[in-house]
Design a protein around this motif. Structure first.
Motif, PDB file in Angstrom:
ATOM      1  N   LEU A  42       0.847  -1.179   0.000  1.00 45.78           N
ATOM      2  CA  LEU A  42       0.000   0.000   0.000  1.00 45.78           C
ATOM      3  C   LEU A  42       0.892   1.242   0.000  1.00 45.78           C
ATOM      4  O   LEU A  42       2.118   1.148   0.127  1.00 45.78           O
ATOM      5  N   GLU A  43       0.298   2.405  -0.119  1.00 50.27           N
ATOM      6  CA  GLU A  43       1.094   3.630  -0.216  1.00 50.27           C
ATOM      7  C   GLU A  43       1.939   3.880   1.029  1.00 50.27           C
ATOM      8  O   GLU A  43       3.071   4.336   0.921  1.00 50.27           O
ATOM      9  N   ASP A  44       1.404   3.575   2.197  1.00 47.73           N
ATOM     10  CA  ASP A  44       2.186   3.759   3.431  1.00 47.73           C
ATOM     11  C   ASP A  44       3.420   2.863   3.421  1.00 47.73           C
ATOM     12  O   ASP A  44       4.516   3.292   3.784  1.00 47.73           O
ATOM     13  N   GLY A  45       3.234   1.631   3.010  1.00 46.79           N
ATOM     14  CA  GLY A  45       4.356   0.698   2.943  1.00 46.79           C
ATOM     15  C   GLY A  45       5.374   1.110   1.905  1.00 46.79           C
ATOM     16  O   GLY A  45       6.580   0.961   2.111  1.00 46.79           O
TER      17      GLY A  45
ATOM     18  N   SER B  38       6.002   4.213   0.857  1.00 47.27           N
ATOM     19  CA  SER B  38       6.766   5.383   1.303  1.00 47.27           C
ATOM     20  C   SER B  38       7.774   4.991   2.383  1.00 47.27           C
ATOM     21  O   SER B  38       8.900   5.505   2.409  1.00 47.27           O
ATOM     22  N   GLU B  39       7.399   4.079   3.269  1.00 45.80           N
ATOM     23  CA  GLU B  39       8.322   3.604   4.298  1.00 45.80           C
ATOM     24  C   GLU B  39       9.510   2.876   3.671  1.00 45.80           C
ATOM     25  O   GLU B  39      10.663   3.065   4.076  1.00 45.80           O
TER      26      GLU B  39
ATOM     27  N   ASP C 181      11.834   5.402   2.001  1.00 42.61           N
ATOM     28  CA  ASP C 181      12.654   6.086   3.013  1.00 42.61           C
ATOM     29  C   ASP C 181      13.813   5.202   3.458  1.00 42.61           C
ATOM     30  O   ASP C 181      14.945   5.670   3.622  1.00 42.61           O
TER      31      ASP C 181
ATOM     32  N   LYS D  24      10.117  -5.334   3.098  1.00 42.98           N
ATOM     33  CA  LYS D  24      10.466  -4.590   4.313  1.00 42.98           C
ATOM     34  C   LYS D  24      11.973  -4.519   4.413  1.00 42.98           C
ATOM     35  O   LYS D  24      12.660  -5.499   4.152  1.00 42.98           O
TER      36      LYS D  24
END
Length: 144
Positions: free
Chosen positions: A66-69, A71-72, A75, A141
């Motif tokens: 998803l977008e949160d994943g 962007s993380e 980073d 991850k």
């Protein structure tokens, strides 16, 4: 109801503790006695079949971030690239998707590798960690 009080025989010596008996029937060593009670494989190959079935059944579908994943993950990539450009080789923990050899497209397992990040190749889009080449699109991850 009868009482089972063994006080009359509890302190008697072992009945067959004489030399002649022990010469004919030596006591079994502790290691040999342990072998009697050790487990055995009643069905040959059964454990291998169970392991193979578990590998097939543990395959999962590849998930999309998803977008949160995303962007993380971006980073984390930025931090890792800056550390590698500075000549550092940080220890990272990478979770990534591995396509199953006998599975259909997008079905496989997720593996985690912990090791020193050697380099990230932007041309081939591969991260080199602990003697593994991990494609960047398979990483889910990254902990640096």
């Amino acid at each position: 109801m009868p009482s089972f009080d063994y006080s009359d025989i509890i302190d008697l010596p072992y009945p067959r503790d004489d030399w002649n008996f022990l010469m004919k029937h030596p006591r079994m060593a502790t290691v040999a006695r342990a072998k009697i009670f050790s487990p055995f494989a009643a069905l040959r190959g059964h454990t291998d079949a169970i392991d193979e079935t578990a590998k097939r059944n543990l395959n999962v579908n590849r998930d999309d971030l998803l977008e949160d994943g995303m962007s993380e993950l971006e980073d984390s990539f930025a931090l890792l690239v800056s550390a590698l450009d500075a000549g550092e080789h940080p220890e990272v923990r990478v979770t990534f998707f591995v396509q199953g050899a006998e599975s259909s497209e997008g079905v496989g397992t997720y593996e985690t590798v912990v090791g020193v990040a050697k380099k990230m190749d932007p041309v081939t889009r591969v991260l080199f960690v602990a003697d593994r080449q991990i494609p960047l699109q398979d990483i889910r991850k990254l902990d640096a």
